[in-house]
Design a protein around this motif. Structure first.
Motif, short mmCIF file in Angstrom:
data_model
loop_
_atom_site.label_atom_id
_atom_site.label_comp_id
_atom_site.label_asym_id
_atom_site.label_seq_id
_atom_site.Cartn_x
_atom_site.Cartn_y
_atom_site.Cartn_z
N UNK A 168 -4.48 1.90 -6.94
CA UNK A 168 -5.31 0.87 -6.31
C UNK A 168 -6.44 1.52 -5.51
N UNK A 169 -6.20 2.72 -5.00
CA UNK A 169 -7.24 3.41 -4.23
C UNK A 169 -8.49 3.64 -5.08
N UNK A 170 -8.27 3.89 -6.39
CA UNK A 170 -9.41 4.08 -7.30
C UNK A 170 -10.27 2.82 -7.36
N UNK A 171 -9.62 1.67 -7.41
CA UNK A 171 -10.34 0.40 -7.43
C UNK A 171 -9.39 -0.69 -6.94
N UNK A 172 -9.74 -1.40 -5.86
CA UNK A 172 -8.84 -2.42 -5.31
C UNK A 172 -8.45 -3.51 -6.30
N UNK A 173 -9.27 -3.76 -7.32
CA UNK A 173 -8.92 -4.82 -8.26
C UNK A 173 -7.64 -4.47 -9.03
N UNK A 174 -7.27 -3.17 -9.08
CA UNK A 174 -6.03 -2.78 -9.74
C UNK A 174 -4.80 -3.32 -9.00
N UNK A 175 -4.98 -3.81 -7.78
CA UNK A 175 -3.84 -4.37 -7.04
C UNK A 175 -3.16 -5.48 -7.81
N UNK A 187 -18.00 -4.27 -4.08
CA UNK A 187 -17.81 -5.56 -4.73
C UNK A 187 -16.34 -5.93 -4.86
N UNK A 188 -15.49 -4.98 -5.27
CA UNK A 188 -14.09 -5.29 -5.49
C UNK A 188 -13.36 -5.56 -4.18
N UNK A 189 -13.77 -4.90 -3.08
CA UNK A 189 -13.18 -5.20 -1.77
C UNK A 189 -13.51 -6.63 -1.36
N UNK A 190 -14.79 -7.00 -1.54
CA UNK A 190 -15.22 -8.37 -1.21
C UNK A 190 -14.42 -9.40 -2.01
N UNK A 191 -14.29 -9.17 -3.32
CA UNK A 191 -13.65 -10.17 -4.18
C UNK A 191 -12.19 -10.38 -3.81
N UNK A 192 -11.45 -9.30 -3.56
CA UNK A 192 -10.04 -9.46 -3.17
C UNK A 192 -9.92 -10.25 -1.87
N UNK A 193 -10.78 -9.92 -0.88
CA UNK A 193 -10.74 -10.64 0.40
C UNK A 193 -11.12 -12.10 0.21
N UNK A 194 -12.10 -12.38 -0.63
CA UNK A 194 -12.54 -13.77 -0.85
C UNK A 194 -11.51 -14.57 -1.63
#
Length: 489
Positions: free
Chosen positions: A390-397, A435-442
């Protein structure tokens, strides 16, 4: 509890699905969780591909598979990968796969029903509706079967050759069915090319980010209630990331890294008092929600149960010296002063190390919140520390088995349905927006505001609307008078 499904039957189902090794995770069991449509939906909605397995006293095992998610929306769902199956008949192996013939009516999703396969002209496998109590050694299900309506039942002349002519089951289980981790993949065992997301979502990108920003900006309480904003309370242990989530949400809407709430790593809470933050767009327009930050929970410090009860019910917008005799105490709070959704915040990377005293306190807070019908969710932060993938990209969460395991643990620990457990990665080390941090939070924020909206729906449906007085009852007055008398004594 791992479930009754044998390894050989799992391998047979893998062959039926035809997409390689699968990972079976037990979501729901009627012997463990009770035979209730409400509980089924609480545990199984929006979980992606699932298999439903029924077992009877005669040793027959049968059920259905769908790659679509269950929901409570009251409609049929198309799924060209769905099928019914037979694994055992009267104690003997009898594998049969019954393919879908009418994909428009693969499954039927309704809050009043358990798993239902088929629809329109008939339900091929309708398990149960409402609540079924155990009768001796079995559960007498109240569903039914319309043989061969939407599924091809070739090779079997009637349902009697599958369930022995009755719906008396000793167990009914629902498993999530995900890609089995590869031994050669990354640290989490996920395979980037093959892994199916356990948390379904649209494709990440700027289009989704903009859609979420616009949708959330347009959300506001019902005009009948004459409210300006939703009130969301954030609560959790010291260092869990409550203040960081406030900053992350503010950053997503401002288009730059924002530090509204003070945060950092230390032994005791950085937040010293109750702080209510509004959020504004890039054009400085205020949004219709307020995030209320609180001191971090500690076993013997921070908010106690009485203070929490007062905060949630709008009697006091502070965290210290809360007393019925305080001049700031609100005896009859309006709906605007109450909390509409409580969000518990936990560090995903340290869930196993959570202080037992904090766990006890949080469980009590969950009960207090539920008692008042206030909606609640659970935010999992620091997912990038919990999983390097997930550290590589939060969307992998949303496709990480490591994060899925944390979600399951949190659900079992505090009793939250999994759809209300939301993984996020806060802005902490970043110097620039992601972008991926924003999307997960939103995505998390949108669901939280939907829960707040559900609370408003309950207010309108249960009590009507109009006069402000409906927001507080005579029984509430009596409870406070009794409490005041005990305090003075």
């Amino acid at each position: 509890m791992d479930g009754k499904l044998s390894q050989s039957d799992k391998e047979q189902l893998e062959d039926f699905v035809g997409l390689g090794p699968r990972r079976f995770t037990l979501l729901y069991s009627i012997t463990r969780d009770g035979c209730s449509s409400a509980t089924f939906h609480q545990r199984c909605d929006y979980q992606g591909p699932t298999v439903t397995v029924l077992y009877n006293q005669q040793g027959s095992v049968y059920g259905g598979y769908t790659s679509a998610s269950w929901s409570s929306i009251g409609t049929t769902t198309r799924d060209d990968k769905a099928f019914l199956f037979q694994l055992q008949f009267s104690g003997s192996s009898r594998p049969n796969k019954f393919s879908i013939t009418n994909t428009a009516y693969s499954i039927y999703c309704h809050a009043s029903n358990g798993p239902v396969f088929g629809g329109n002209a008939g339900y091929d496998l309708n398990c149960f509706s409402g609540t079924i109590n155990k009768s001796g050694a079995y559960y007498q299900l109240n569903g039914g079967n319309s043989f061969g309506t939407n599924y091809s039942m070739s090779g079997v002349s009637s349902w009697n050759g599958i369930h022995n002519g009755n719906l008396q089951v000793t167990e009914l289980e629902v498993y999530s069915v995900c890609v089995q981790p590869s031994t050669t993949s990354a640290s989490t065992g996920t395979d980037d090319k093959e892994c199916e997301a356990w948390g379904r979502h649209p494709e990440f990108g700027d289009e989704l980010r903009q859609e979420l920003l616009q949708e959330i900006a347009s959300m506001q309480p019902y005009s009948e209630l004459k409210l300006q904003e939703y009130r969301v309370l954030l609560i959790g242990p010291v260092g869990a990331g409550k203040s960081s989530f406030v900053n992350t949400v503010c950053s997503a809407f401002r288009g730059r890294i924002v530090q509204r709430a003070t945060c950092g790593d230390q032994q005791h809470s950085f937040t010293k008092s109750y702080q209510a933050y509004n959020v504004k767009t890039q054009k400085n327009a205020p949004l219709h929600f307020r995030l209320c930050d609180t001191r971090g929970l500690e076993p013997d410090l921070g908010i106690n149960m009485k203070e929490f009860d007062y905060l949630v019910n709008g009697h006091f917008n502070a965290e210290s010296s809360i007393s019925l005799e305080d001049k700031m105490f609100v005896v009859k709070p309006s709906l605007a002063e109450k909390v509409h959704c409580v969000v518990f915040v936990l560090d995903a990377s340290t869930l196993d190390k959570l202080d037992p005293g904090v766990i006890i306190k949080m469980k009590e807070f969950v009960k207090i919140t539920a008692r008042g019908n206030t909606k609640q969710a659970l935010l999992l932060t620091k997912i990038d520390i919990a999983d390097n993938y997930v550290k590589e990209s939060p969307q992998h969460a949303l496709s990480s088995f490591a994060i899925q395991d944390v979600v399951v643990k949190a659900s079992n620990m505090f009793g939250f349905p999994r759809y209300s457990i939301l993984p996020v990665k806060n802005y902490e080390e970043e110097a620039e927006m992601r972008e991926d941090v924003d999307i997960l939070a939103l995505l998390a924020l949108r669901k939280i505001l939907h829960f707040a909206e559900d609370y408003m729906d309950g207010i309108l449906n249960d009590r009507g609307f109009g006069a402000e007085s409906f927001l507080y009852s005579e029984s509430d007055d009596l409870a406070l008078e009794t409490e005041a008398a005990s305090e003075s004594a």
